[in-house]
Write an enzyme that holds these catalytic residues in place. Structure first.
Site, PDB file in Angstrom:
ATOM      1  N   CYS A   1      40.565  61.697  -2.556  1.00 20.99           N
ATOM      2  CA  CYS A   1      41.138  60.775  -3.624  1.00 20.99           C
ATOM      3  C   CYS A   1      42.879  59.862  -3.576  1.00 20.99           C
ATOM      4  O   CYS A   1      42.665  58.875  -4.492  1.00 20.99           O
ATOM      5  CB  CYS A   1      41.326  61.349  -5.391  1.00 20.99           C
ATOM      6  SG  CYS A   1      39.354  62.288  -5.125  1.00 20.99           S
TER       7      CYS A   1
ATOM      8  N   HIS B   1      44.484  57.266 -10.452  1.00 16.04           N
ATOM      9  CA  HIS B   1      42.868  56.927  -9.731  1.00 16.04           C
ATOM     10  C   HIS B   1      42.037  57.961 -10.996  1.00 16.04           C
ATOM     11  O   HIS B   1      42.788  59.308 -11.895  1.00 16.04           O
ATOM     12  CB  HIS B   1      43.128  58.731  -9.249  1.00 16.04           C
ATOM     13  CG  HIS B   1      41.580  59.346  -8.691  1.00 16.04           C
ATOM     14  ND1 HIS B   1      41.067  58.664  -7.744  1.00 16.04           N
ATOM     15  CD2 HIS B   1      42.132  60.779  -8.290  1.00 16.04           C
ATOM     16  CE1 HIS B   1      39.530  59.610  -8.052  1.00 16.04           C
ATOM     17  NE2 HIS B   1      39.997  60.524  -7.875  1.00 16.04           N
TER      18      HIS B   1
ATOM     19  N   ASN C   1      33.934  59.289  -9.884  1.00  9.64           N
ATOM     20  CA  ASN C   1      35.095  59.295  -9.391  1.00  9.64           C
ATOM     21  C   ASN C   1      34.685  59.146  -8.038  1.00  9.64           C
ATOM     22  O   ASN C   1      33.291  59.468  -7.778  1.00  9.64           O
ATOM     23  CB  ASN C   1      35.428  60.791  -9.485  1.00  9.64           C
ATOM     24  CG  ASN C   1      37.225  60.869  -8.603  1.00  9.64           C
ATOM     25  OD1 ASN C   1      36.714  60.467  -7.654  1.00  9.64           O
ATOM     26  ND2 ASN C   1      37.359  62.667  -9.195  1.00  9.64           N
TER      27      ASN C   1
HETATM   28  N1  COA Z   1      27.994  70.771 -18.447  1.00  8.75           N
HETATM   29  C1  COA Z   1      28.292  71.099 -19.614  1.00  8.75           C
HETATM   30  N2  COA Z   1      28.391  72.028 -19.204  1.00  8.75           N
HETATM   31  C2  COA Z   1      29.956  72.020 -18.311  1.00  8.75           C
HETATM   32  C3  COA Z   1      29.270  71.174 -16.908  1.00  8.75           C
HETATM   33  C4  COA Z   1      28.454  70.072 -16.901  1.00  8.75           C
HETATM   34  N3  COA Z   1      28.425  69.213 -16.628  1.00  8.75           N
HETATM   35  N4  COA Z   1      30.846  71.210 -16.278  1.00  8.75           N
HETATM   36  C5  COA Z   1      31.128  72.891 -16.152  1.00  8.75           C
HETATM   37  N5  COA Z   1      30.896  72.675 -18.260  1.00  8.75           N
HETATM   38  C6  COA Z   1      31.066  74.427 -18.556  1.00  8.75           C
HETATM   39  C7  COA Z   1      31.808  75.266 -17.741  1.00  8.75           C
HETATM   40  O1  COA Z   1      30.463  76.029 -16.884  1.00  8.75           O
HETATM   41  C8  COA Z   1      32.178  75.635 -18.831  1.00  8.75           C
HETATM   42  O2  COA Z   1      31.448  77.122 -19.112  1.00  8.75           O
HETATM   43  P1  COA Z   1      31.942  78.200 -19.942  1.00  8.75           P
HETATM   44  O3  COA Z   1      33.007  78.277 -20.880  1.00  8.75           O
HETATM   45  O4  COA Z   1      30.643  78.881 -20.308  1.00  8.75           O
HETATM   46  O5  COA Z   1      32.101  79.417 -18.281  1.00  8.75           O
HETATM   47  C9  COA Z   1      33.264  75.173 -19.340  1.00  8.75           C
HETATM   48  O6  COA Z   1      31.880  74.033 -18.980  1.00  8.75           O
HETATM   49  C10 COA Z   1      34.216  74.471 -19.398  1.00  8.75           C
HETATM   50  O7  COA Z   1      34.556  74.445 -18.239  1.00  8.75           O
HETATM   51  P2  COA Z   1      35.853  74.031 -17.300  1.00  8.75           P
HETATM   52  O8  COA Z   1      36.127  73.699 -15.941  1.00  8.75           O
HETATM   53  O9  COA Z   1      36.926  75.114 -18.147  1.00  8.75           O
HETATM   54  O10 COA Z   1      35.816  72.381 -18.270  1.00  8.75           O
HETATM   55  P3  COA Z   1      36.646  71.012 -18.350  1.00  8.75           P
HETATM   56  O11 COA Z   1      37.332  70.787 -19.848  1.00  8.75           O
HETATM   57  O12 COA Z   1      38.227  71.806 -17.127  1.00  8.75           O
HETATM   58  O13 COA Z   1      36.164  70.498 -17.213  1.00  8.75           O
HETATM   59  C11 COA Z   1      35.639  69.370 -15.118  1.00  8.75           C
HETATM   60  C12 COA Z   1      35.343  70.376 -16.191  1.00  8.75           C
HETATM   61  C13 COA Z   1      35.639  69.057 -13.919  1.00  8.75           C
HETATM   62  C14 COA Z   1      35.635  67.872 -16.428  1.00  8.75           C
HETATM   63  C15 COA Z   1      37.648  68.896 -15.474  1.00  8.75           C
HETATM   64  O14 COA Z   1      38.490  70.250 -15.161  1.00  8.75           O
HETATM   65  C16 COA Z   1      38.630  68.243 -14.619  1.00  8.75           C
HETATM   66  O15 COA Z   1      38.538  66.703 -15.453  1.00  8.75           O
HETATM   67  N6  COA Z   1      38.921  68.231 -13.446  1.00  8.75           N
HETATM   68  C17 COA Z   1      39.915  67.537 -13.227  1.00  8.75           C
HETATM   69  C18 COA Z   1      38.403  66.999 -12.325  1.00  8.75           C
HETATM   70  C19 COA Z   1      39.305  66.045 -11.036  1.00  8.75           C
HETATM   71  O16 COA Z   1      40.378  65.300 -11.881  1.00  8.75           O
HETATM   72  N7  COA Z   1      38.631  65.229 -10.078  1.00  8.75           N
HETATM   73  C20 COA Z   1      38.872  65.075  -8.980  1.00  8.75           C
HETATM   74  C21 COA Z   1      40.737  64.896  -8.598  1.00  8.75           C
HETATM   75  S1  COA Z   1      41.081  64.323  -7.454  1.00  8.75           S
END
Ligand code: COA
Length: 331
Positions: free
Chosen positions: A110, A250, A280
């Site tokens: 990215c 980003h 993204n």
């Molecule tokens: N729909 C519903 N629930 C979801 C889900 C979805 N699409 N994806 C994950 N979950 C659930 C998980 O399974 C977890 O459930 P649990 O608590 O029962 O285990 C819960 O939501 C929380 O997951 P978590 O990963 O802790 O959520 P989060 O608040 O960190 O959000 C992201 C997840 C991926 C949105 C977030 O971490 C994020 O944006 N990360 C960075 C991504 C990024 O920058 N990527 C590119 C970098 S170049």
């Protein structure tokens, strides 16, 4: 001193719109979860368009916008090339009728577009090349695990391209400086495990061919790395934080973009959000966001723009420029 000056911008998106509602019908997710946790409202996925197809379309629009038909170098940032070998850039150059221009791909996930801008700018400043076409293009839909709700809802496909031309340092559109960095110790946070020399897989159905991401850890790294890089860049080019008109980070998550603004001490109102429209799009996210901001007249000539990216590797990078009078060729 000769500097690289931005003279044209173009973008392309695949035709197929994929809404949060559509994903909710086959994954255990909801529009509400996706919007509140990420800010993403929809994305576009390829229905046959390759990364090279999108790159060529964006490149063609950028060249037309800049009224340019010849360039000496094509740099394509992508994590989803048309083939493992050869690079996608030479074919794109050939399709655009760019003769025997130097053409190569850059793999910085990215952060790829900022890395590609830095390389092309340095090549122009050093006199190694004249005009350059810099493209960020991706088709992440081809590497997403359709069963994985944590990645499927986040990524979209698209492309953005800019034309860089030799000009005067300090002129509008010239890049004030770059900050680039990496930390390979975090390589497993964002990965396609198979298909390379460590795990020679990749055929249909093979283990390890899908993109994986440890979201929570990536979230924290994204904020601290972009904030560190952007602060370093601002200090090195002598821009005060309160002089930044627009922050184009980003497009991974609105919460990441707001945390970045808070860390930097710039108002959240200066943040450009485009992921609500395209998700993204990895290396394509910054040029797509720039085009959106310009189209909505949020980005005006004379504005001070700070770009900052973070991606797998881990990699990160930042740059800054005063926005020029710029024609834009959008989808
Ligand atoms: N729909 C519903 N629930 C979801 C889900 C979805 N699409 N994806 C994950 N979950 C659930 C998980 O399974 C977890 O459930 P649990 O608590 O029962 O285990 C819960 O939501 C929380 O997951 P978590 O990963 O802790 O959520 P989060 O608040 O960190 O959000 C992201 C997840 C991926 C949105 C977030 O971490 C994020 O944006 N990360 C960075 C991504 C990024 O920058 N990527 C590119 C970098 S170049």
């Amino acid at each position: 001193m000769t500097a690289a000056v931005l003279t044209g911008l173009g973008t392309a998106l695949p035709a197929r719109l994929v809404t949060n509602e559509e994903l909710s019908t086959r994954l255990d997710t909801t529009d509400e979860w996706i919007r509140t946790r990420t800010g993403i409202g929809q994305r576009f996925w390829s229905s046959g368009e390759s990364t090279g197809d999108l790159a060529a379309a964006a490149g063609e629009r950028a060249l037309a916008a800049a009224r340019v038909s010849e360039v000496d170098m094509v740099v394509l940032a992508t994590t989803t090339p048309d083939h493992p070998c050869p690079a996608t850039a030479p074919e794109v150059a050939s399709r655009l009728g760019l003769g025997h221009a130097a053409a190569f791909d850059i793999a910085a996930v990215c952060s790829g577009f900022v890395y590609a801008l830095a390389i092309a700018s340095a090549a122009i400043s050093a006199g190694l090349t004249g005009r350059a076409l810099v493209i960020g293009a991706e088709t992440y839909s081809t590497i997403l695990d359709p069963e994985d709700r944590s990645t499927s809802v986040i990524f979209g496909d698209g492309a953005g391209a800019v034309v860089l031309e030799p000009g005067e340092a300090g002129a509008p559109g010239s890049f004030a400086g770059f900050d680039l960095g990496s930390d390979g110790a975090g390589r497993e946070l964002i990965q396609v495990p198979g298909g390379g020399s460590r795990e020679r897989t990749g055929a249909d159905g093979a283990e390890g061919r899908y993109f994986t991401m440890r979201g929570k850890a990536v979230f924290k790294e994204a904020v601290t790395r972009m904030a560190g890089s952007a602060s370093k860049l601002l200090a090195s080019v002598g821009w005060a934080k309160d002089s930044v008109d627009l922050l184009v980070g980003h497009q991974a998550n609105t919460r990441i973009l707001h945390a970045l603004a808070d860390h930097l001490g710039v108002p959240r109102e200066s943040v450009v959000v485009d992921l609500d429209r395209v998700g993204n799009t990895s290396a394509a996210s910054i040029p797509l966001a720039l085009a959106r901001a310009a189209a909505e007249h949020r980005l005006r000539p004379g504005d001070r723009v700070l770009l900052s990216a973070f991606g797998g590797g881990l990699t990160w990078g930042s740059t800054a420029l005063v926005w020029p009078e710029l024609p834009i060729g959008t989808h």
